[in-house]
Motif scaffolding. Structure first.
Motif, PDB file in Angstrom:
ATOM      1  N   ASN A  81       0.822  -1.212   0.000  1.00 50.57           N
ATOM      2  CA  ASN A  81       0.000   0.000   0.000  1.00 50.57           C
ATOM      3  C   ASN A  81       0.856   1.262   0.000  1.00 50.57           C
ATOM      4  N   ASP A  82       0.630   2.086  -0.986  1.00 49.26           N
ATOM      5  CA  ASP A  82       1.259   3.422  -1.072  1.00 49.26           C
ATOM      6  C   ASP A  82       2.765   3.391  -0.798  1.00 49.26           C
ATOM      7  N   LEU A  83       3.420   2.458  -1.381  1.00 52.14           N
ATOM      8  CA  LEU A  83       4.864   2.295  -1.142  1.00 52.14           C
ATOM      9  C   LEU A  83       5.625   3.390  -1.893  1.00 52.14           C
ATOM     10  N   ARG A  84       6.593   3.958  -1.188  1.00 55.42           N
ATOM     11  CA  ARG A  84       7.332   5.060  -1.795  1.00 55.42           C
ATOM     12  C   ARG A  84       8.829   4.931  -1.475  1.00 55.42           C
ATOM     13  N   LYS A  85       9.654   5.188  -2.468  1.00 53.39           N
ATOM     14  CA  LYS A  85      11.104   5.219  -2.246  1.00 53.39           C
ATOM     15  C   LYS A  85      11.724   6.191  -3.236  1.00 53.39           C
ATOM     16  N   SER A  86      12.528   7.096  -2.704  1.00 54.47           N
ATOM     17  CA  SER A  86      13.211   8.042  -3.592  1.00 54.47           C
ATOM     18  C   SER A  86      14.714   7.913  -3.398  1.00 54.47           C
ATOM     19  N   PHE A  87      15.437   8.011  -4.458  1.00 54.22           N
ATOM     20  CA  PHE A  87      16.888   8.169  -4.371  1.00 54.22           C
ATOM     21  C   PHE A  87      17.123   9.640  -4.738  1.00 54.22           C
ATOM     22  N   SER A  88      17.739   9.903  -5.891  1.00 53.11           N
ATOM     23  CA  SER A  88      17.816  11.317  -6.286  1.00 53.11           C
ATOM     24  C   SER A  88      16.466  11.778  -6.838  1.00 53.11           C
TER      25      SER A  88
END
Lengths: 267, 520
Positions: A14-21
């Motif tokens: 659910n609503d998984l989020r991952k940011s690098f740059s």
């Protein structure tokens, strides 16, 4: 009703989020049913591996939740890992160990009963055609053999959810067939398999449902027939559909039906 | 036409080799983070600057006394040259072994139309140049200071180092070929790696052993005592002092060394290059890794998660000759203190004062290497990270694996010491275990996932970790020696150790990768 939905889902994201740059996974939601063979497709850099690494507990998510067979993977990772297996695209095994020693080590990590582990190890090595190499060090093995050893390691502890990242890349036809047969047998036994692949024919032939991901978002999802129905013309191959969906997403004209279905599935 | 192609290919290949060598150096001196030439040059200049200061400190008193080339000076120069030779031989043996066995670009080279003999001639040549540059980097400051204080004739040291590098590289090629022909490709890989690791340390340890036997002292400098030299060293006219005369710029010996070095290098390189193709094909055809283990239909053993990890680590280290030889090298440094204990057994109750710092230093270094292998050098990180084990349990198991090996190495020495002095043994044990703990902590704080094959470069991968590890070992050794001597001054290095470890911890904050630590 809620209980029945949870037990019927092997994986709920659910609503998984991952940011690098920049955002790699962007509010992704996904539900995979128990005993399902699910193929996750997407162009290079779409966020497939990042998503699956977060599910496997290899990468910390920025936000969202992951539930594996009803277990909150972020709150109780040890229990989640007990029923999960992860097979990366590059087989990670120890060159100085033999396949049998490797399987003994893995069974120790999962605290398996040694007699049962030994039985399983022999059976897996036989199944993958590695029985004659059981006492040879893995360092001299081909890519295919290494991949099969890694897969045997993933299966020895009898996981309920198996995540495979490009498991067929670099395998010869014989090895690929062996791996596909094993995966099909597992699904028939009720094990859930999630696989990323660039070999669309494999997804087309093996997957119960297919998810297409681009720019960290699920842009289409369904069975092959459902995807075909939603595509602009009938009789399309998965490759045609994939290219249309991905191109559509790039050109800001997503496949409406697929997109809404994906959202619906994740809800 | 084909000669034209060959010439052009060779020129390209030479350029390629030079570029690879420079990138290797750049990586080494820029701390891997930056490929910029400036950063590498700043690194080289900074190191050279420090070494020049050390060189001035060492040589100033010698030249202030007139800089006379007496027997002691000749002995010091000769020992330095022999030491350089063993170090260069060790490095060259490793380079030649890698050239034979590491696949890298060999498939490309062997399948290209360029003559393989000439290509490998270039490659061996580059090994010689690299050896020379490496030795010059360390020795140049001393040569420069000698030239400033004693005259330009001392610049001949550069030519002597070139001759030494050429002989070392040539010898490495011939030794590897000889091993290949006599014991076969499979054993050569194992033996040459062990020889390469041990040979560099062997000379230093040998000198220490002689000093212990002759003087009952662990200081190698006691061998430069004029009385000892007049009794045991060759006469001043001996040919053995030729290299020392050459260093001071005496024409005849210098020319002789250069001629011998060049001829030996050219001959061995030619022999090596002509056989290279055949050897490489054989070496690549034989994989050490396909070895069969004794086939046993035994049952799996019941092991806890931590037991499984410890067992795996011990097995992997035990089966890797290169890692084993690197570990063995640290253990070798424990031989002189063990010998010292043996020689002075029963006569010297304060022996722990002499022995404990050496033991503590060696154990600290050993623990650092092992800790890197178990904590950072994991070949299947995904498997370990997806196992149903908490991150803390994983780390605990890995630390346990290091401590098991360290304890196995340390125990015999401590037990031997306990017969002479129980207090000394207890202090040595505590000091060694503290050094091991510090090394493990440094590796934990600076952990970064890497392949085990990167072990060779672990010390340049994180300079902060390397310096912290060495600093902690030195401070632990100092504390232990002062404690063993009953001095209250021990509190000074002990406090410094705490401060150093705190600073290391602060420095390491935020350097641990996000990946692999999820759900810790």
């Amino acid at each position: 009703m809620e209980q029945s939905r949870l037990t019927a889902s092997a994986l709920v994201i659910n609503d998984l989020r991952k940011s690098f740059s920049s955002p790699a996974v962007d509010d992704l939601s996904l539900t995979i049913r128990t005993g399902e063979f699910y193929a996750l497709l997407g162009p290079n850099g779409a966020g497939k591996t990042t998503t699956l690494r977060m599910v496997a507990g290899l990468l910390r998510a920025d936000a969202g939740s992951v539930s594996i067979c009803g277990i909150d993977a972020f709150a109780d990772p040890i229990e989640a890992k007990r029923i999960l297996a992860w097979v990366p695209d590059e087989p990670m095994i120890y060159d100085k160990l033999t396949p049998l020693e490797y399987l003994e080590f893995v069974s120790g990590l999962w605290s398996m009963d040694p007699d049962h582990a030994r039985f399983k190890a022999d059976s897996l090595l036989e199944q993958f055609g590695l029985a004659d190499h059981a006492d040879e060090r893995c360092g001299g093995f081909s890519k295919g053999m290494r991949q099969k050893v890694a897969l045997a390691g993933a299966l020895i502890h009898e996981p309920r959810l198996i995540i495979l990242d490009e498991p067929l890349t670099g395998l010869d036809a014989g090895s690929a067939r062996q791996v596909k047969n094993v995966l099909e047998d597992l699904v028939a036994e009720g094990v859930t398999v999630i696989m990323t692949t660039h070999i669309l024919e494999v997804a087309e032939r093996m997957a119960d449902r297919i998810g297409i991901i681009a720019k960290g978002r699920l842009i289409a999802e369904g069975t092959l027939e459902e995807l075909r129905e939603r595509a602009s013309a009938g009789g399309m191959t998965l490759e045609d559909i994939f290219l249309e969906v991905v191109a559509g997403d790039t050109n800001a004209a997503p496949l409406e039906a697929g997109l809404s279905n994906a959202d619906g599935a994740a809800a | 036409m084909s000669a034209g192609i060959s010439k052009s290919a060779l020129s390209h290949f030479t350029h390629h080799e030079v570029r690879l060598t420079w990138r290797d150096w750049s990586w080494l001196f820029s701390g891997r983070r930056n490929r910029s030439t400036n950063r590498a040059l700043i690194g080289i200049v900074a190191i050279a600057g420090v070494l020049h200061l050390i060189g001035y400190g060492v040589l100033n008193s010698f030249f202030a006394r007139g800089g006379e080339l007496n027997q002691t000076a000749m002995a010091v120069i000769t020992v330095t040259l022999v030491l350089s030779f063993t170090m260069l031989l060790s490095q060259s043996l490793e380079s030649v072994t890698r050239a034979f066995y590491a696949r890298d670009d060999l498939d490309l080279l062997l399948s290209s139309p360029a003559p393989s003999r000439d290509l490998f001639l270039v490659r061996i040549g580059m090994m010689g140049v690299t050896s020379w540059l490496m030795s010059v980097l360390l020795i140049a400051p001393f040569i420069n200071i000698a030239a400033i204080l004693g005259g330009a004739a001392w610049l001949a040291g550069y030519a002597v180092m070139l001759a030494v590098a050429m002989v070392a590289t040539g010898a490495a090629v011939l030794i590897t070929l000889l091993m290949f022909r006599t014991i076969g490709p499979q054993r050569t890989r194992l033996i040459s790696q062990i020889v390469a690791a041990v040979i560099g340390a062997a000379f230093l340890i040998g000198l220490q052993v002689v000093a212990i036997i002759a003087y009952g002292s662990m200081s190698r400098f006691s061998l430069f005592n004029p009385e000892f030299l007049s009794a045991y060293a060759p006469q001043e006219s001996s040919v053995l002092w030729l290299p020392a005369h050459a260093v001071t710029g005496v024409g005849g010996p210098l020319l002789a060394l250069l001629v011998i070095g060049t001829l030996f290098f050219v001959l061995s390189s030619y022999i090596g290059a002509t056989q290279f193709r055949e050897i490489v094909v054989q070496a690549l055809g034989v994989s050490e890794e396909t070895r069969k283990e004794t086939r046993t239909r035994r049952a799996f053993k019941m092991r806890s998660t931590s037991g499984a990890l410890v067992h795996k680590e011990l097995k992997l280290i035990g089966r890797d000759p290169w890692l084993l030889s690197q570990t063995l090298m640290q253990v070798l440094y424990l031989l002189p203190p063990a010998l010292m204990l043996w020689v002075t057994f029963g006569e010297e109750t304060q022996i722990s004062v002499i022995i404990s710092p050496v033991v503590v230093m060696a154990i600290g270094q050993l623990a650092g290497g092992l800790a890197w292998l178990t904590i950072s050098g994991e070949d299947a990180p995904d498997l370990i990270a997806t196992a149903p084990v908490s991150a803390k349990s994983r780390l605990r198991a890995k630390v346990k694996a290091v401590l098991v090996i360290v304890a196995a190495v340390l125990s015999p020495l401590v037990l031997g010491l306990a017969v002479v002095s129980v207090g000394g043994a207890a202090i040595t044990f505590a000091g060694a275990m503290t050094a091991a703990a510090c090394a493990i902590l440094v590796q934990l704080w600076f952990r970064a996932q890497a392949k085990r094959t990167m072990f060779r470069r672990r010390q340049v991968a994180s300079k902060a970790a390397t310096f912290s590890e060495a600093g902690a070992s030195i401070l632990c050794a100092g504390t232990t020696a002062l404690l063993a001597a009953g001095s209250s001054l021990a509190v000074i290095p002990a406090c410094l150790l705490i401060v150093a470890m705190f600073m290391t911890w602060r420095m390491a904050q935020g350097t641990v990768e996000d990946d692999m630590t999820a759900f810790a």
